[in-house]
Structures are given as structure tokens and as C-alpha cells.
Scaffold this active site. Structure first.
Site, PDB file in Angstrom:
ATOM      1  N   SER A 119       6.787  76.405   9.834  1.00 42.36           N
ATOM      2  CA  SER A 119       5.677  76.697  10.653  1.00 42.36           C
ATOM      3  C   SER A 119       5.891  77.858  11.408  1.00 42.36           C
ATOM      4  O   SER A 119       4.717  78.536  11.710  1.00 42.36           O
ATOM      5  CB  SER A 119       5.350  75.524  11.571  1.00 42.36           C
ATOM      6  OG  SER A 119       6.177  74.691  11.857  1.00 42.36           O
ATOM      7  N   HIS A 140       2.577  76.426   3.638  1.00 42.27           N
ATOM      8  CA  HIS A 140       2.839  75.599   4.843  1.00 42.27           C
ATOM      9  C   HIS A 140       1.480  74.530   5.050  1.00 42.27           C
ATOM     10  O   HIS A 140       0.248  75.044   5.105  1.00 42.27           O
ATOM     11  CB  HIS A 140       2.543  76.913   6.064  1.00 42.27           C
ATOM     12  CG  HIS A 140       2.503  76.438   7.467  1.00 42.27           C
ATOM     13  ND1 HIS A 140       1.685  76.797   8.415  1.00 42.27           N
ATOM     14  CD2 HIS A 140       3.034  75.224   8.113  1.00 42.27           C
ATOM     15  CE1 HIS A 140       1.936  75.988   9.398  1.00 42.27           C
ATOM     16  NE2 HIS A 140       2.883  74.865   9.278  1.00 42.27           N
ATOM     17  N   GLU A 152      -1.080  77.016   3.720  1.00 42.30           N
ATOM     18  CA  GLU A 152      -1.165  78.613   3.885  1.00 42.30           C
ATOM     19  C   GLU A 152      -0.128  79.100   2.826  1.00 42.30           C
ATOM     20  O   GLU A 152       0.932  78.391   2.867  1.00 42.30           O
ATOM     21  CB  GLU A 152      -0.517  79.013   5.304  1.00 42.30           C
ATOM     22  CG  GLU A 152      -1.730  78.967   6.274  1.00 42.30           C
ATOM     23  CD  GLU A 152      -1.171  78.966   7.819  1.00 42.30           C
ATOM     24  OE1 GLU A 152      -2.186  79.434   8.526  1.00 42.30           O
ATOM     25  OE2 GLU A 152       0.134  78.770   7.974  1.00 42.30           O
ATOM     26  N   ASN A 190      -1.202  78.946  13.131  1.00 38.10           N
ATOM     27  CA  ASN A 190      -0.279  78.853  14.342  1.00 38.10           C
ATOM     28  C   ASN A 190      -0.182  80.007  15.202  1.00 38.10           C
ATOM     29  O   ASN A 190      -0.262  79.987  16.503  1.00 38.10           O
ATOM     30  CB  ASN A 190       1.180  78.393  14.047  1.00 38.10           C
ATOM     31  CG  ASN A 190       1.218  77.009  13.750  1.00 38.10           C
ATOM     32  OD1 ASN A 190       0.481  76.211  13.992  1.00 38.10           O
ATOM     33  ND2 ASN A 190       2.384  76.550  12.974  1.00 38.10           N
TER      34      ASN A 190
HETATM   35  N1  3HC Z   1      -0.145  60.200   6.392  1.00 35.11           N
HETATM   36  C1  3HC Z   1      -1.036  59.724   5.590  1.00 35.11           C
HETATM   37  N2  3HC Z   1      -2.343  58.929   6.001  1.00 35.11           N
HETATM   38  C2  3HC Z   1      -2.488  59.165   7.270  1.00 35.11           C
HETATM   39  C3  3HC Z   1      -1.780  59.472   8.116  1.00 35.11           C
HETATM   40  C4  3HC Z   1      -0.428  60.414   7.822  1.00 35.11           C
HETATM   41  N3  3HC Z   1       0.368  60.927   8.581  1.00 35.11           N
HETATM   42  N4  3HC Z   1      -2.217  59.629   9.424  1.00 35.11           N
HETATM   43  C5  3HC Z   1      -3.381  58.843   9.088  1.00 35.11           C
HETATM   44  N5  3HC Z   1      -3.460  58.419   7.855  1.00 35.11           N
HETATM   45  C6  3HC Z   1      -4.450  57.911   7.477  1.00 35.11           C
HETATM   46  C7  3HC Z   1      -4.508  56.423   7.829  1.00 35.11           C
HETATM   47  O1  3HC Z   1      -4.619  55.535   6.941  1.00 35.11           O
HETATM   48  C8  3HC Z   1      -5.788  56.213   8.698  1.00 35.11           C
HETATM   49  O2  3HC Z   1      -6.473  55.192   8.603  1.00 35.11           O
HETATM   50  P1  3HC Z   1      -6.108  53.917   9.380  1.00 35.11           P
HETATM   51  O3  3HC Z   1      -5.871  53.907  10.746  1.00 35.11           O
HETATM   52  O4  3HC Z   1      -7.232  53.063   9.308  1.00 35.11           O
HETATM   53  O5  3HC Z   1      -4.944  53.327   8.708  1.00 35.11           O
HETATM   54  C9  3HC Z   1      -6.609  57.364   8.314  1.00 35.11           C
HETATM   55  O6  3HC Z   1      -5.513  58.328   7.599  1.00 35.11           O
HETATM   56  C10 3HC Z   1      -7.379  57.919   9.276  1.00 35.11           C
HETATM   57  O7  3HC Z   1      -8.288  58.673   8.344  1.00 35.11           O
HETATM   58  P2  3HC Z   1      -9.691  58.819   8.896  1.00 35.11           P
HETATM   59  O8  3HC Z   1     -10.664  59.381   7.794  1.00 35.11           O
HETATM   60  O9  3HC Z   1     -10.201  57.974   9.995  1.00 35.11           O
HETATM   61  O10 3HC Z   1      -9.272  60.188   9.952  1.00 35.11           O
HETATM   62  P3  3HC Z   1     -10.374  60.865  11.125  1.00 35.11           P
HETATM   63  O11 3HC Z   1     -11.513  61.024  10.529  1.00 35.11           O
HETATM   64  O12 3HC Z   1      -9.654  59.774  12.283  1.00 35.11           O
HETATM   65  O13 3HC Z   1      -9.350  62.071  11.293  1.00 35.11           O
HETATM   66  C11 3HC Z   1      -7.740  63.708  11.429  1.00 35.11           C
HETATM   67  C12 3HC Z   1      -8.087  62.343  11.458  1.00 35.11           C
HETATM   68  C13 3HC Z   1      -7.971  64.263  10.253  1.00 35.11           C
HETATM   69  C14 3HC Z   1      -6.058  63.629  11.566  1.00 35.11           C
HETATM   70  C15 3HC Z   1      -8.485  64.395  12.600  1.00 35.11           C
HETATM   71  O14 3HC Z   1      -8.417  63.866  13.752  1.00 35.11           O
HETATM   72  C16 3HC Z   1      -8.072  65.775  12.774  1.00 35.11           C
HETATM   73  O15 3HC Z   1      -8.638  66.677  12.114  1.00 35.11           O
HETATM   74  N6  3HC Z   1      -7.404  66.246  13.822  1.00 35.11           N
HETATM   75  C17 3HC Z   1      -7.024  67.480  14.081  1.00 35.11           C
HETATM   76  C18 3HC Z   1      -5.497  67.640  13.337  1.00 35.11           C
HETATM   77  C19 3HC Z   1      -4.974  69.028  13.529  1.00 35.11           C
HETATM   78  O16 3HC Z   1      -5.432  69.885  14.084  1.00 35.11           O
HETATM   79  N7  3HC Z   1      -3.726  69.276  12.607  1.00 35.11           N
HETATM   80  C20 3HC Z   1      -3.068  70.363  12.815  1.00 35.11           C
HETATM   81  C21 3HC Z   1      -1.908  70.303  13.603  1.00 35.11           C
HETATM   82  S1  3HC Z   1      -1.181  71.927  13.538  1.00 35.11           S
HETATM   83  C22 3HC Z   1      -0.065  71.937  12.462  1.00 35.11           C
HETATM   84  O17 3HC Z   1       0.077  70.890  11.809  1.00 35.11           O
HETATM   85  C23 3HC Z   1       0.828  72.973  12.262  1.00 35.11           C
HETATM   86  C24 3HC Z   1       2.322  72.965  12.197  1.00 35.11           C
HETATM   87  O18 3HC Z   1       3.064  73.823  11.973  1.00 35.11           O
HETATM   88  C25 3HC Z   1       2.891  72.477  13.491  1.00 35.11           C
END
Ligand code: 3HC
Length: 282
Positions: A119, A140, A152, A190
Site C-alpha cells: 500500500s 493494490h 490500482e 492512499n
Molecule cells: N471479506 C469478505 N467478505 C466480507 C468481509 C471481508 N473482509 N467483510 C465483510 N464481508 C461480507 C460479510 O459477509 C458481510 O455480511 P454479514 O455481516 O451479513 O456477514 C458483508 O460483506 C457486508 O456486505 P454489505 O453489502 O452489507 O456491506 P456494506 O454495505 O455494509 O458495505 C463496505 C461494507 C463495502 C466495507 C463499506 O462500508 C465501505 O465501502 N467502507 C469503506 C471501506 C474503505 O474505504 N476501504 C478502503 C480502506 S483503505 C485501504 O484498504 C488501503 C490500504 O492500503 C490500507
């Protein structure tokens, strides 16, 4: 190259998520972990998320079973020999990644594309450890990998057009959205998100609001899908602090430096979701 088999090295939260996406898309996957126990834990984690999809009617039971049947785990890097693409998702330490890429180069076919999921480290510096940097690219993924559409595709200084094209093709076949970019600190997301999240943490103290209030402010006032404190807990405080430090080291912009409050949380083991406590409790 027509990729059929993908290797994933490191089956933590990101690696397991990447492996899940790949088996769901029909690829054969060889996942490598350092112990059988960690390999089994990752398989169970993937199985759990696929079962949830079945329970919610988003995946057929036989498709779930077939997907899991395409996953094999190993502790042996030499078992990645038949992979057309290997995605590295191990610890975010430059020396560890460089050592792994030397090993991958030794065991993989000469035409295997080697990708890093880093990242905040430099794809070019990782590639420079090998004698074939042209086949090294960045891929990424975002956390959680099965839910976040973006990948990415990062071109290192010496990445070949073929290696980049192979990565772009795989991202497309994974059903994800690719944004190709050059190897710059933090790439695209990032570079923007890390200083923004650091600002959020500084605002906590300056505006004297609670993590719950800040999350409510950003979800209700800016349309974020989850608040910044919830997001930091999801990403991992240690991961975020490390990425901030890496970007600060390269860019020397004060907003990149991790706020002391986050460093203290990291040092105290308040790492977020994975440790059971961060800004919020789990
Ligand atoms: N792997 C697989 N499945 C997963 C999971 C995972 N890690 N986490 C959750 N799920 C599944 C679960 O089964 C969950 O359902 P459950 O709770 O009923 O079991 C389901 O996904 C959740 O699905 P939803 O459709 O209900 O999801 P939401 O609508 O609540 O959205 C989200 C969740 C997409 C994470 C949303 O909240 C979001 O977009 N959040 C922002 C996340 C973000 O910005 N990420 C980027 C972080 S920065 C990064 O990664 C860069 C790195 O370099 C640090």
C-alpha cells in the site's frame, strides 16, 4: 498472457480476500502461508464469507463448493511453480518483500508475472531485488478486498507493457475496476486517504468530539460509507501508522506523519478490529 492459476503469498486479511475474489472468478489459486494452521484459518475465513453469501442468496451452494475446491494452500514457495501470476500480500516491510521476490524469481516460471499488494512501499524498490524487474508490477487491492471494487495497477520504473497488460486483464476478469498508475508514494488512493484520515484524528482532539461523533459527522455530513474511526479500525491502526510513516519519509509533508494519538494506540496494542479494540470495541 492467459492467466489460469494465481498464487497468493500471505493469507492475512488482504491475501485471503484476494484469494477469495480469485476463486470466485474461476481461477485456480495456490495460497502460501508460513504454517499449515494459518493456511487452514484462511481457508475457513474464506469459507465463512462464501457461506454468508449463500445464506443471503447471493451465491449458489454448488458454486460456493466449486470455488473452495479451486483453493489449495501450502507452506512451500516452490509450489507456486505453475502459477501464471503471483500476488504478494505479506507484511509491509521492504526487506521482507524484497527477500520474497528473490525467492519467487527462483521458483516461478520465467514468464510468471509477480505482483505486490503493497500500500505504501515502492514497487520499483521491491522489483529491484530481482534480476527480472520487468515482470514485477503493483496490484493494490482495498480492504475488504471482496467488497471494494478498486485495484490500482502500478507500473514500476522497469515494468514491461506485457506485465501491466496481464495485471489489467486479470483485474477485469476478477470483476474489479482497475486504475493504472505510476509508482509514486501512496499511488492514487492512499496519497489522498492517508493525510485525510490523519486530519480526522487531529480533529478528534481539536474539536473535542468522540470517535462516535466524528464517525456520525462524516457518514451523515459527507456521505462516507463508514466513519473515519471505524475505517481506521478496519484497516488496522498499525497498518495505517506504518503507511503514514512510509509516506512521510518519502514526501516530508507534515499531514502524512501519523498523529501521536495513533502512534500511542499502535504502541498500546489498540489495533482496531483485529485486536478487539481500537477507537471502538469489537
Ligand atoms: N471479506 C469478505 N467478505 C466480507 C468481509 C471481508 N473482509 N467483510 C465483510 N464481508 C461480507 C460479510 O459477509 C458481510 O455480511 P454479514 O455481516 O451479513 O456477514 C458483508 O460483506 C457486508 O456486505 P454489505 O453489502 O452489507 O456491506 P456494506 O454495505 O455494509 O458495505 C463496505 C461494507 C463495502 C466495507 C463499506 O462500508 C465501505 O465501502 N467502507 C469503506 C471501506 C474503505 O474505504 N476501504 C478502503 C480502506 S483503505 C485501504 O484498504 C488501503 C490500504 O492500503 C490500507
Amino acid at each position: 498472457m492467459d492467466v489460469r492459476r494465481i498464487g497468493v503469498v500471505g493469507l492475512g486479511a488482504m491475501g485471503a480476500g484476494i484469494a477469495q475474489v480469485a476463486i470466485e472468478a474461476g481461477f485456480d489459486v495456490v495460497g502460501r502461508e508460513v504454517s499449515d494452521e494459518l493456511g487452514t484459518a484462511a481457508t475457513e475465513r474464506i469459507g465463512h464469507f462464501l457461506t454468508r453469501k449463500v445464506e443471503k442468496g447471493r451465491l449458489a451452494q454448488d458454486a460456493r463448493d466449486a470455488a473452495l475446491g479451486r483453493l489449495r494452500t501450502t507452506t512451500d514457495v516452490s509450489e507456486l511453480v505453475d502459477c501464471d501470476l503471483v500476488v504478494e500480500a505479506i507484511v509491509e516491510e521492504l526487506q521482507a518483500k524484497r527477500a520474497l521476490f528473490v525467492e519467487l524469481e527462483r521458483f516461478c516460471r520465467r514468464d510468471t508475472v509477480l505482483a505486490t499488494n503493497t500500500s505504501a512501499l515502492s514497487v520499483t524498490e521491491i522489483a529491484a531485488a530481482t534480476a527480472s524487474p520487468e515482470r514485477v508490477v503493483g496490484m493494490h487491492f482495498f480492504n475488504p478486498a471482496p467488497l471494494m471494487p478498486l485495484v490500482e495497477v502500478v507500473r514500476g520504473e522497469l515494468s514491461s507493457d506485457d506485465a501491466v497488460a496481464t495485471a489489467l486483464d486479470v483485474v477485469d476478469r476478477l470483476g474489479k475496476v482497475a486504475v493504472p498508475c505510476h509508482d509514486t508514494p501512496g499511488f492514487v488512493v492512499n496519497r489522498v486517504l492517508i493525510p485525510l484520515l490523519n486530519d480526522c484524528v487531529r480533529v478528534l482532539d481539536e474539536a473535542r468530539v468522540s470517535p462516535e461523533a466524528l464517525d456520525a459527522a462524516m457518514t451523515n455530513g459527507a456521505g462516507w460509507p463508514m466513519g473515519p474511526c471505524t475505517l481506521l479500525d478496519l484497516v488496522g491502526i498499525d497498518v495505517h501508522v506504518h503507511a503514514s510513516e512510509a509516506l512521510y519519509e518519502k514526501l516530508r509533508e507534515t499531514r502524512m506523519a501519523p498523529p501521536p494519538r495513533l502512534v500511542a494506540m499502535r504502541n498500546a496494542g489498540l489495533l482496531g478490529r483485529k485486536s478487539g479494540r481500537g477507537f471502538h470495541g469489537y
